[in-house]
Structure formats: structure tokens, C-alpha cells
Design a protein around this motif. Structure first.
Motif, short mmCIF file in Angstrom:
data_model
loop_
_atom_site.label_atom_id
_atom_site.label_comp_id
_atom_site.label_asym_id
_atom_site.label_seq_id
_atom_site.Cartn_x
_atom_site.Cartn_y
_atom_site.Cartn_z
N ARG A 176 0.84 -1.20 0.00
CA ARG A 176 0.00 0.00 0.00
C ARG A 176 0.88 1.25 0.00
NH1 ARG A 176 -5.25 -1.46 1.47
NH2 ARG A 176 -5.38 -3.58 2.38
N GLY A 177 0.41 2.27 -0.71
CA GLY A 177 1.14 3.53 -0.77
C GLY A 177 2.12 3.63 -1.90
N THR A 178 2.44 2.50 -2.56
CA THR A 178 3.36 2.56 -3.70
C THR A 178 2.61 2.98 -4.95
OG1 THR A 178 3.02 0.22 -4.24
CG2 THR A 178 4.80 0.75 -2.71
N ALA A 179 3.36 3.50 -5.92
CA ALA A 179 2.73 3.96 -7.15
C ALA A 179 2.05 2.82 -7.89
CB ALA A 179 3.78 4.62 -8.05
N ARG A 180 2.69 1.66 -7.96
CA ARG A 180 2.11 0.53 -8.67
C ARG A 180 0.83 0.05 -8.00
NH1 ARG A 180 2.34 -0.28 -13.61
NH2 ARG A 180 4.55 0.13 -13.54
N ARG A 181 0.80 0.07 -6.66
CA ARG A 181 -0.42 -0.34 -5.97
C ARG A 181 -1.56 0.63 -6.27
NH1 ARG A 181 -1.82 -3.32 -1.44
NH2 ARG A 181 -4.08 -3.25 -1.21
N ARG A 182 -1.25 1.92 -6.29
CA ARG A 182 -2.29 2.90 -6.59
C ARG A 182 -2.85 2.69 -8.00
NH1 ARG A 182 1.33 6.31 -3.70
NH2 ARG A 182 2.30 7.06 -5.64
N GLU A 183 -1.98 2.36 -8.96
CA GLU A 183 -2.44 2.12 -10.32
C GLU A 183 -3.34 0.89 -10.40
OE1 GLU A 183 0.67 2.06 -13.17
OE2 GLU A 183 1.48 4.01 -12.58
N LEU A 184 -2.93 -0.18 -9.71
CA LEU A 184 -3.75 -1.40 -9.73
C LEU A 184 -5.08 -1.16 -9.03
CD1 LEU A 184 -1.13 -4.22 -9.04
CD2 LEU A 184 -2.46 -3.87 -11.13
N ASP A 185 -5.06 -0.46 -7.90
CA ASP A 185 -6.30 -0.15 -7.20
C ASP A 185 -7.24 0.67 -8.08
OD1 ASP A 185 -5.52 -1.53 -4.96
OD2 ASP A 185 -4.89 0.24 -3.82
N ALA A 186 -6.66 1.63 -8.83
CA ALA A 186 -7.49 2.45 -9.72
C ALA A 186 -8.07 1.61 -10.85
CB ALA A 186 -6.66 3.60 -10.28
N MET A 187 -7.26 0.70 -11.41
CA MET A 187 -7.73 -0.15 -12.50
C MET A 187 -8.87 -1.05 -12.02
SD MET A 187 -5.65 -3.08 -14.62
CE MET A 187 -5.98 -4.37 -13.40
N LEU A 188 -8.71 -1.68 -10.86
CA LEU A 188 -9.74 -2.55 -10.33
C LEU A 188 -10.97 -1.77 -9.88
CD1 LEU A 188 -7.44 -4.95 -8.28
CD2 LEU A 188 -8.52 -5.42 -10.48
N GLY A 189 -10.72 -0.60 -9.27
CA GLY A 189 -11.83 0.22 -8.81
C GLY A 189 -12.72 0.69 -9.94
N LYS A 190 -12.17 0.84 -11.12
CA LYS A 190 -12.95 1.25 -12.30
C LYS A 190 -14.08 0.26 -12.57
CE LYS A 190 -12.34 2.06 -17.28
NZ LYS A 190 -11.34 2.08 -18.39
N TYR A 191 -13.85 -1.00 -12.21
CA TYR A 191 -14.86 -2.05 -12.43
C TYR A 191 -15.55 -2.47 -11.13
CZ TYR A 191 -12.39 -2.29 -16.86
OH TYR A 191 -11.81 -1.98 -18.07
N GLY A 192 -15.35 -1.68 -10.07
CA GLY A 192 -16.00 -1.99 -8.80
C GLY A 192 -15.47 -3.24 -8.14
#
Length: 272
Positions: A176-192
């Protein structure tokens, strides 16, 4: 200031003191303080421009010195941890075979932002990352890579895997807190989608070990999936498909001969 201090591996108060000392030494204000942080002043921008020109001149002089002494030449390439295995396995062998006297140093960075910072701070000559990057960098696209799901054998999953099926799935993820984690969270969050976090680490070998032991699945580039298949894991596409453009990037300045040789080598590799 906090991000800058982190990229320099020093504490934020130490960076602030260094800036104040520099401002006193120069007799000018480089940063204007405001309630929301700091902004670079007109004088500060001028100082930065001149400082970069001076550093570029120093690097050119160093390049002239090392050009005639190949054994001491070094190429610094910034890379994200996810792309580093592909860099080492697919891009470097042809270059090092042609230039055995050049020592290649991989600067490992935390995600795309880390690669950009390494290029801007001149800690690396070139960078390998996915796009997009800021417009002050030059990009040389290499390929479009698909992000796939790598899982232990025996899971009852279709191929391709609908994004919704990732909800609640046990995944190995970056911390958590890393740039790659934020990108993956954003990608997954896009689809709920909210996965169950089985493992948090930046060590990709740890991800594969977790998958081999049946503890978790992981999201990785298809170009790296051959390693997973050899380990007995199952690779599936996602639905909808997710793809990223991978590119070599560098600052908008004259490259050293060594860096230019590397770009030429990968262009020849693509043409072949």
C-alpha cells in the motif's frame, strides 16, 4: 517537498534546510511558500535551467572521457520492478553482446513516477516504463503488453476472466502507498472490484511463490508470463482486456553515445 526528499533518500526537514541554506548563499528566493505548499519562483526556474545545463555539460565531458575508455563506461537504466525481468532477459543481452565494455546499471524505481524522477534528476540515462509519461520526456514505444491473471492450477475460472470475478479473489499485490499499488487499485476500482489481499510485497518472486503454493493469484504483464507457465501456473486474459504501452523514455536533451547505442540496438531488435 516530501516527494522530493523521498526521491533523494533524505528526510524532508533536511531538504528544507538545504534549500534555505542555498537561498541564503545565492541571496535570492527560489521557492515561494504558501498555505498549500511551495512554488518555484521566476528566479528559481532560471537557476534550475542553468543548473541543468551545467550538469548536462559535465555529463558530456564525462561521456567524452569514458568514450575512449570503454571498460569504465556505464549506462544507467531506470525501470519499474515489474518490467525489470523483461529488461534483463530480452533487451539487454543483444546490447551487451555488441558493447561488452559497457557496464549496465539498473536503477530500480517505485512505479512510473519513480522512473520519471530518476530521469529528471539525472540518476538514469534512460528509463523503461509504461505510458503515459509527462510531455517533458521523449518516448520510444517498444510494445503493447497485455495485463493477465496468473493463478494456481485447479481454479474454476473461465478464459478470459471477467473483471467481476476478481472481486474477493485472493491476490498478491504491491505494498500500500506505492505507485504501482495505486495504479492497480485504480484499475480494479474502475470495475468496482475489491480483491482479498493475500500478500503485499514488491518482490515479484514472492508473488510467484505465493501462486505456486496456492495462496494467491497475481496480475502481471503477458511478456513475463512464460516464467509463470514454466512454474506450472495458469495464465488467463481479462475481460475487458487491459493493455499498456511499454516504452524507453529519456529527457529532452542530447543523449550520450552509450545511450544512443542502446536505443539503436532495441530499434534493430524490433525491426528484426
Amino acid at each position: 517537498m516530501t516527494d522530493a526528499a523521498r526521491s533523494l533518500y533524505i528526510a524532508q526537514p533536511a531538504l528544507s534546510r538545504a534549500i534555505r541554506d542555498l537561498e541564503r548563499e545565492l541571496g535570492m528566493t527560489l521557492f515561494a511558500r504558501s498555505g498549500r505548499g511551495v512554488v518555484v519562483t521566476a528566479q528559481g526556474r532560471r537557476v534550475v535551467k542553468l543548473a541543468r545545463e551545467a550538469l548536462e555539460a559535465v555529463h558530456e565531458i564525462e561521456g567524452l572521457a569514458t568514450h575512449g575508455a570503454a571498460a569504465e563506461a556505464e549506462l544507467r537504466i531506470a525501470s519499474t520492478p515489474t518490467l525489470e525481468p523483461g529488461l534483463a532477459a530480452r533487451l539487454l543481452p543483444a546490447y551487451t553482446a555488441e558493447h561488452p565494455g559497457v557496464r549496465v546499471h539498473i536503477v530500480r524505481c517505485d512505479g512510473r513516477d519513480g522512473v520519471v524522477s530518476a530521469i529528471r534528476d539525472q540518476r538514469a540515462d534512460l528509463g523503461l516504463t509504461d505510458l503515459p509519461v509527462p510531455p517533458d520526456l521523449v518516448t520510444h514505444p517498444l510494445e503493447r503488453q497485455e495485463i493477465v491473471l496468473i493463478s494456481p492450477p485447479g481454479l474454476d475460472l473461465p478464459s478470459p476472466v471477467p473483471m467481476a470475478r476478481l472481486h474477493g479473489m485472493r491476490l498478491a499485490l504491491p505494498p500500500r502507498g506505492t505507485a504501482r499499488r495505486r495504479e492497480l487499485d485504480a484499475m480494479l476500482g474502475k470495475y468496482g472490484v475489491t480483491p482479498a489481499v493475500a500478500l503485499e510485497t514488491d518482490e515479484r518472486h514472492g508473488w510467484l511463490q505465493a501462486a505456486r503454493s496456492g495462496q494467491a493469484s497475481l496480475l502481471w504483464y503477458r511478456g513475463m508470463a512464460e516464467q509463470a507457465v514454466r512454474a506450472g501456473l495458469v495464465v488467463r486474459s481479462l475481460d475487458p482486456a487491459v493493455r499498456r504501452v511499454i516504452a524507453v523514455v529519456h529527457a529532452r536533451r542530447r543523449l550520450t553515445g552509450i545511450a544512443q547505442d542502446f536505443l539503436s540496438a532495441i530499434e534493430r531488435g524490433r525491426a528484426a
